[in-house]
Design a protein around this motif. Structure first.
Motif, PDB file in Angstrom:
ATOM      1  N   VAL A  13       8.428  20.773  12.620  1.00 22.85           N
ATOM      2  CA  VAL A  13       9.813  19.801  12.802  1.00 22.85           C
ATOM      3  C   VAL A  13      10.971  20.808  13.035  1.00 22.85           C
ATOM      4  O   VAL A  13      11.275  21.992  12.799  1.00 22.85           O
ATOM      5  CB  VAL A  13      10.270  18.970  11.620  1.00 22.85           C
ATOM      6  CG1 VAL A  13       8.347  17.754  11.291  1.00 22.85           C
ATOM      7  CG2 VAL A  13      10.831  19.864  11.048  1.00 22.85           C
ATOM      8  N   GLU A  15      15.121  21.253  12.803  1.00 19.30           N
ATOM      9  CA  GLU A  15      15.931  21.098  11.562  1.00 19.30           C
ATOM     10  C   GLU A  15      16.798  19.791  12.196  1.00 19.30           C
ATOM     11  O   GLU A  15      17.105  18.895  13.137  1.00 19.30           O
ATOM     12  CB  GLU A  15      16.982  22.097  11.751  1.00 19.30           C
ATOM     13  CG  GLU A  15      17.699  22.283  12.930  1.00 19.30           C
ATOM     14  CD  GLU A  15      19.323  23.351  12.432  1.00 19.30           C
ATOM     15  OE1 GLU A  15      19.289  24.653  13.353  1.00 19.30           O
ATOM     16  OE2 GLU A  15      19.352  23.595  11.295  1.00 19.30           O
ATOM     17  N   GLY A  16      17.342  19.440  10.804  1.00 24.84           N
ATOM     18  CA  GLY A  16      17.698  17.886  11.288  1.00 24.84           C
ATOM     19  C   GLY A  16      16.444  16.603  10.768  1.00 24.84           C
ATOM     20  O   GLY A  16      17.749  15.798  10.601  1.00 24.84           O
ATOM     21  N   GLU A  17      15.927  16.622  10.964  1.00 26.18           N
ATOM     22  CA  GLU A  17      14.661  15.452  10.782  1.00 26.18           C
ATOM     23  C   GLU A  17      14.777  14.580   9.580  1.00 26.18           C
ATOM     24  O   GLU A  17      14.659  16.201   8.680  1.00 26.18           O
ATOM     25  CB  GLU A  17      13.538  16.236  11.283  1.00 26.18           C
ATOM     26  CG  GLU A  17      13.356  15.949  12.724  1.00 26.18           C
ATOM     27  CD  GLU A  17      12.026  15.173  13.275  1.00 26.18           C
ATOM     28  OE1 GLU A  17      11.602  15.375  14.456  1.00 26.18           O
ATOM     29  OE2 GLU A  17      11.374  15.714  12.420  1.00 26.18           O
ATOM     30  N   ASN A  18      14.403  14.109   9.143  1.00 26.39           N
ATOM     31  CA  ASN A  18      14.298  13.474   7.733  1.00 26.39           C
ATOM     32  C   ASN A  18      12.491  13.881   7.334  1.00 26.39           C
ATOM     33  O   ASN A  18      11.667  12.662   8.617  1.00 26.39           O
ATOM     34  CB  ASN A  18      13.980  11.663   7.224  1.00 26.39           C
ATOM     35  CG  ASN A  18      15.948  12.388   7.780  1.00 26.39           C
ATOM     36  OD1 ASN A  18      16.948  13.627   7.225  1.00 26.39           O
ATOM     37  ND2 ASN A  18      16.631  11.110   8.093  1.00 26.39           N
ATOM     38  N   LEU A  19      12.164  13.955   6.595  1.00 26.65           N
ATOM     39  CA  LEU A  19      10.915  14.303   7.127  1.00 26.65           C
ATOM     40  C   LEU A  19      10.341  13.473   5.839  1.00 26.65           C
ATOM     41  O   LEU A  19      10.739  13.445   4.604  1.00 26.65           O
ATOM     42  CB  LEU A  19      10.535  15.840   6.632  1.00 26.65           C
ATOM     43  CG  LEU A  19      11.531  17.127   7.214  1.00 26.65           C
ATOM     44  CD1 LEU A  19      11.650  18.272   6.807  1.00 26.65           C
ATOM     45  CD2 LEU A  19      10.554  16.221   8.406  1.00 26.65           C
ATOM     46  N   SER A  80      16.289  18.036   7.440  1.00 21.05           N
ATOM     47  CA  SER A  80      15.879  19.731   7.710  1.00 21.05           C
ATOM     48  C   SER A  80      16.965  20.563   7.713  1.00 21.05           C
ATOM     49  O   SER A  80      17.194  20.465   8.991  1.00 21.05           O
ATOM     50  CB  SER A  80      14.073  19.444   7.259  1.00 21.05           C
ATOM     51  OG  SER A  80      14.262  18.801   9.286  1.00 21.05           O
ATOM     52  N   VAL A 108      10.233  24.859   9.867  1.00 21.01           N
ATOM     53  CA  VAL A 108      10.922  23.862  10.338  1.00 21.01           C
ATOM     54  C   VAL A 108      12.121  24.696  11.367  1.00 21.01           C
ATOM     55  O   VAL A 108      12.925  25.601  10.943  1.00 21.01           O
ATOM     56  CB  VAL A 108      12.706  22.999   9.278  1.00 21.01           C
ATOM     57  CG1 VAL A 108      13.881  22.760  10.288  1.00 21.01           C
ATOM     58  CG2 VAL A 108      12.106  22.375   8.509  1.00 21.01           C
TER      59      VAL A 108
END
Lengths: 110, 114
Positions: A13, A15-19, A80, A108
């Motif tokens: 993914v 960076e910055g995404e919620n996982l 993330s 990430v």
């Protein structure tokens, strides 16, 4: 025999995404549940331990929940970062040993 | 404070040789565990000590594997007549008391049998 399964097996993914990492176990008699991260060539680092009487634990950007009735645990990673890249292991415990899940390899990228 | 340490970090053995892997747990931790992690797999339980007593050795893959913790502190995992399938990372962990408490892992010993 207790078995622990993790989904997805791998995740990549930006960076910055919620996982959300998922874990399921076959025996609801599991005692505690622990999440570890493992970096390549290194040992295991404990992230969160949910004891049998608890439903969730939080540490910084990490939150783990445990639903013993359904045999599931979820690890949430907020916002993330590339430094979160590692293999994440869900681990069930009975009183005498740990049973490791199959792991989720997370990457990430910036 | 000091964590769990293991030595050596890397070991290359010729098939048929005996090897000894050492684990120094966190001071005061009663329980000590050994795990085997094959490449690309999760760790699998080998054996468990409560103080000097080996309470569970159900995970040892064969009678070539032997573990001891004579004084309830340092532990040694010995593998006799090593085979290629023994190649893996061997992880040691300790906890205050049994697996129900948080386990702390050492860096592991990577064993390669040639």
């Amino acid at each position: 025999k207790q078995e622990v399964t993790q989904i997805p097996a791998a995740l990549s993914v930006p960076e910055g995404e919620n996982l959300v990492l998922n874990c399921s176990f076959t025996d609801s008699a599991i005692y505690n549940l622990q999440w570890f991260r493992q970096d390549p060539g290194k040992g295991l680092t404990s992230l969160l331990l949910i004891q049998s009487s608890q439903r969730e634990q939080t540490s910084g950007r990490l939150n783990a929940s445990l639903d013993k009735s359904s045999g599931r645990s979820t690890l949430y990673i907020a916002a993330s970062q590339p430094g979160d890249s590692a293999t994440y292991l869900c681990v069930g415990t009975d009183t005498d040993k740990l049973i490791f899940g199959t792991g989720t390899r997370l990457q990430v990228f910036p | 404070g000091a964590g769990v340490s293991q030595s050596p970090r890397y070991k290359v053995a010729k098939r048929g040789q005996d090897v000894a892997l050492r684990c120094d747990p966190i001071s005061g931790h009663v329980s000590l565990f050994w795990y085997q992690q094959a490449l690309g797999q999760g760790p699998e339980f080998l054996t468990y000590f409560q103080n000097e007593a080996q309470l569970d050795k159900s995970g040892l893959p064969s009678d070539r594997f032997f573990a001891e913790r004579p004084e309830g502190s340092v532990s040694t995992l010995k593998i006799q007549r090593t085979q290629q399938e023994d190649s893996a990372v061997y992880l040691c962990a300790s906890s205050l008391d049994r697996a129900a408490y948080e386990q702390y892992f050492g860096p592991g010993t990577r064993l390669t049998v040639t």
